[in-house]
Motif scaffolding. Structure first.
Motif, mmCIF file in Angstrom:
data_model
loop_
_atom_site.group_PDB
_atom_site.id
_atom_site.type_symbol
_atom_site.label_atom_id
_atom_site.label_comp_id
_atom_site.label_asym_id
_atom_site.label_seq_id
_atom_site.Cartn_x
_atom_site.Cartn_y
_atom_site.Cartn_z
ATOM 1 N N THR A 36 0.832 -1.211 0.000
ATOM 2 C CA THR A 36 0.000 0.000 0.000
ATOM 3 C C THR A 36 0.863 1.257 0.000
ATOM 4 O OG1 THR A 36 -1.804 -1.109 1.159
ATOM 5 C CG2 THR A 36 -1.711 1.288 1.363
ATOM 6 N N ILE A 37 1.927 1.217 0.749
ATOM 7 C CA ILE A 37 2.811 2.386 0.853
ATOM 8 C C ILE A 37 3.572 2.608 -0.449
ATOM 9 C CG2 ILE A 37 4.879 3.253 2.021
ATOM 10 C CD1 ILE A 37 3.823 1.782 4.539
ATOM 11 N N ARG A 38 3.941 1.510 -1.128
ATOM 12 C CA ARG A 38 4.883 1.630 -2.238
ATOM 13 C C ARG A 38 4.228 1.577 -3.618
ATOM 14 N NH1 ARG A 38 9.055 -2.932 -0.835
ATOM 15 N NH2 ARG A 38 10.105 -2.102 -2.671
ATOM 16 N N THR A 39 2.924 1.286 -3.693
ATOM 17 C CA THR A 39 2.327 1.079 -5.009
ATOM 18 C C THR A 39 2.301 2.358 -5.854
ATOM 19 O OG1 THR A 39 0.491 0.109 -6.213
ATOM 20 C CG2 THR A 39 -0.097 1.571 -4.386
ATOM 21 N N GLU A 40 2.441 2.168 -7.146
ATOM 22 C CA GLU A 40 2.262 3.257 -8.111
ATOM 23 C C GLU A 40 1.151 2.909 -9.108
ATOM 24 O OE1 GLU A 40 6.296 5.573 -8.752
ATOM 25 O OE2 GLU A 40 6.427 3.549 -9.587
ATOM 26 N N MET A 41 0.300 1.947 -8.756
ATOM 27 C CA MET A 41 -0.760 1.536 -9.673
ATOM 28 C C MET A 41 -1.802 2.654 -9.830
ATOM 29 S SD MET A 41 0.163 -1.385 -10.753
ATOM 30 C CE MET A 41 -1.310 -2.150 -11.450
ATOM 31 N N ASP A 42 -2.592 2.549 -10.913
ATOM 32 C CA ASP A 42 -3.542 3.626 -11.227
ATOM 33 C C ASP A 42 -4.860 3.446 -10.469
ATOM 34 O OD1 ASP A 42 -4.984 1.632 -12.460
ATOM 35 O OD2 ASP A 42 -4.401 2.236 -14.495
ATOM 36 N N VAL A 46 -6.187 0.358 -7.986
ATOM 37 C CA VAL A 46 -6.300 0.650 -6.550
ATOM 38 C C VAL A 46 -7.726 0.400 -6.072
ATOM 39 C CG1 VAL A 46 -6.221 2.511 -4.831
ATOM 40 C CG2 VAL A 46 -4.328 2.219 -6.447
ATOM 41 N N TYR B 22 -5.393 7.366 -3.346
ATOM 42 C CA TYR B 22 -4.753 6.556 -2.310
ATOM 43 C C TYR B 22 -5.351 6.697 -0.911
ATOM 44 C CZ TYR B 22 -1.245 5.559 -5.842
ATOM 45 O OH TYR B 22 -0.614 5.142 -6.974
ATOM 46 N N LEU B 25 -7.787 3.954 -0.058
ATOM 47 C CA LEU B 25 -7.051 2.688 0.118
ATOM 48 C C LEU B 25 -6.443 2.614 1.514
ATOM 49 C CD1 LEU B 25 -5.791 0.056 -1.070
ATOM 50 C CD2 LEU B 25 -3.867 1.492 -1.854
ATOM 51 N N LEU B 60 -1.372 -4.505 -6.138
ATOM 52 C CA LEU B 60 -0.688 -3.249 -5.809
ATOM 53 C C LEU B 60 0.810 -3.316 -6.118
ATOM 54 C CD1 LEU B 60 -2.444 -2.500 -2.392
ATOM 55 C CD2 LEU B 60 -2.869 -1.356 -4.580
ATOM 56 N N ARG B 63 3.230 -2.460 -9.879
ATOM 57 C CA ARG B 63 4.168 -1.356 -10.138
ATOM 58 C C ARG B 63 4.371 -0.636 -8.816
ATOM 59 N NH1 ARG B 63 1.631 1.647 -13.996
ATOM 60 N NH2 ARG B 63 1.363 3.501 -12.715
ATOM 61 N N GLN B 64 5.604 -0.558 -8.354
ATOM 62 C CA GLN B 64 5.836 0.058 -7.044
ATOM 63 C C GLN B 64 7.204 0.707 -6.954
ATOM 64 O OE1 GLN B 64 5.482 -3.095 -4.143
ATOM 65 N NE2 GLN B 64 7.618 -3.689 -4.395
ATOM 66 N N LEU B 65 7.309 1.588 -5.973
ATOM 67 C CA LEU B 65 8.543 2.321 -5.724
ATOM 68 C C LEU B 65 9.559 1.416 -5.048
ATOM 69 C CD1 LEU B 65 6.685 5.389 -4.246
ATOM 70 C CD2 LEU B 65 8.018 5.437 -6.366
ATOM 71 N N ARG B 72 2.243 7.044 2.586
ATOM 72 C CA ARG B 72 0.783 6.994 2.776
ATOM 73 C C ARG B 72 0.572 5.741 3.569
ATOM 74 N NH1 ARG B 72 1.786 6.719 -2.666
ATOM 75 N NH2 ARG B 72 1.751 4.582 -3.407
#
Lengths: 190, 190
Positions: A36-42, A46, B22, B25, B60, B63-65, B72
């Protein structure tokens, strides 16, 4: 301690069975927190994840505890505290994105939480819980996220007061020092 | 602050859009954490919930950082810190099962985490972040779970050191006092 059940009415076998049910759930929720913290999904992805999470929450809420509860807590830093040979305690653990303060580093308050917990554990024994009276943290440098070590030990006891010290460290040495006074609560005095 | 994006490359509209994606979520994951701690459902229901959670995590993680990340964070206590009229800061918030230590009460380390965060916020300004140097907590009594209040203010500043004080309180008054020295890091000195 990651899992901690209210053991008053449980035997060892019950505890083991409950641990088998709930420990994998706790582990999955920890993974979800990190994702949840790291996702970059659209937005669509989400929203789909949110629907799955809400379904799981509804399922788990069908029967739940109202009052004070034993802890099986995915929020708590993943500490597994061991007694060492000298009567002190040690914990080796890994902190990820959920515990970040300055970029790439542990939040100072999370370091304080961990040291309070580890010193409190060193100061207590199974029949003699002790709660924090005062505690001081000295931040020598910032602590990187990753593999970390914490330890604590009792320095001396005077009546209901127990004095404990400890520290948090990374592979290069101590990052935060702590000292505190822990008090045996009235209800636990013999 | 519950939501905090890396704003370097974002305009206000981007931030609002990301918050819209976000924030719901994060709220759902907080609910799941509470449900995970309190559930009494059996092995089959827990396994079904776990499968839903794992599906959401996989979604999630598509794609992630990798590196340092903006936060968040459903693990962080749900603080929304406001500046008050005298230059101090205040936060009113609710702590549930995820933050429990002694039955029905806030974990002493969670109180320390919150006070470190609130005093650090009072000691900092947008262009002058300050990190904890030393901090001391005095626990006057145990803090019940539920609706709580925290506040902090600067006492004085000497060069790179800022002295701040604050407390945590319930409806009946102060439960934990804190005082700390916050340091402007080298990289943020002008």
């Amino acid at each position: 301690v990651v899992l901690d059940f209210p053991v008053e009415n449980l035997n060892a076998e019950d505890v083991e069975r409950l641990r088998g049910i709930y420990e994998p759930l706790t582990k999955s929720v920890r993974e979800l927190i990190d994702a949840t913290i790291r996702t970059e999904m659209d937005a669509d992805a989400v929203a789909a994840a949110k629907a799955e999470i809400d379904a799981a929450t509804a399922r788990l809420r069908n029967r739940q505890l109202d009052g004070p509860f034993g802890l099986r807590n995915p929020v708590a830093p993943p500490l597994s505290i061991q007694k060492d040979d000298d009567g002190g305690v040690v914990a080796d653990f890994h902190l990820g994105a959920a515990y970040e303060g300055p970029p790439g580093h542990v939040h100072g308050g999370v370091a304080a939480l961990i040291l309070d917990h580890v010193l409190g554990d060193a100061a207590s024994s199974p029949n003699k819980p002790r709660l924090t009276g005062t505690i001081t943290m000295r931040y020598r440098r910032i602590t990187p996220l990753g593999d970390l070590h914490a330890e604590a030990r009792i320095v001396r006891t005077e009546g209901v007061k127990t004095f404990a010290v400890g520290h948090l460290a990374d592979a290069d040495g101590v990052t935060v020092e702590a000292e505190g006074v822990f008090i045996q609560p009235r209800w636990a005095r013999g």
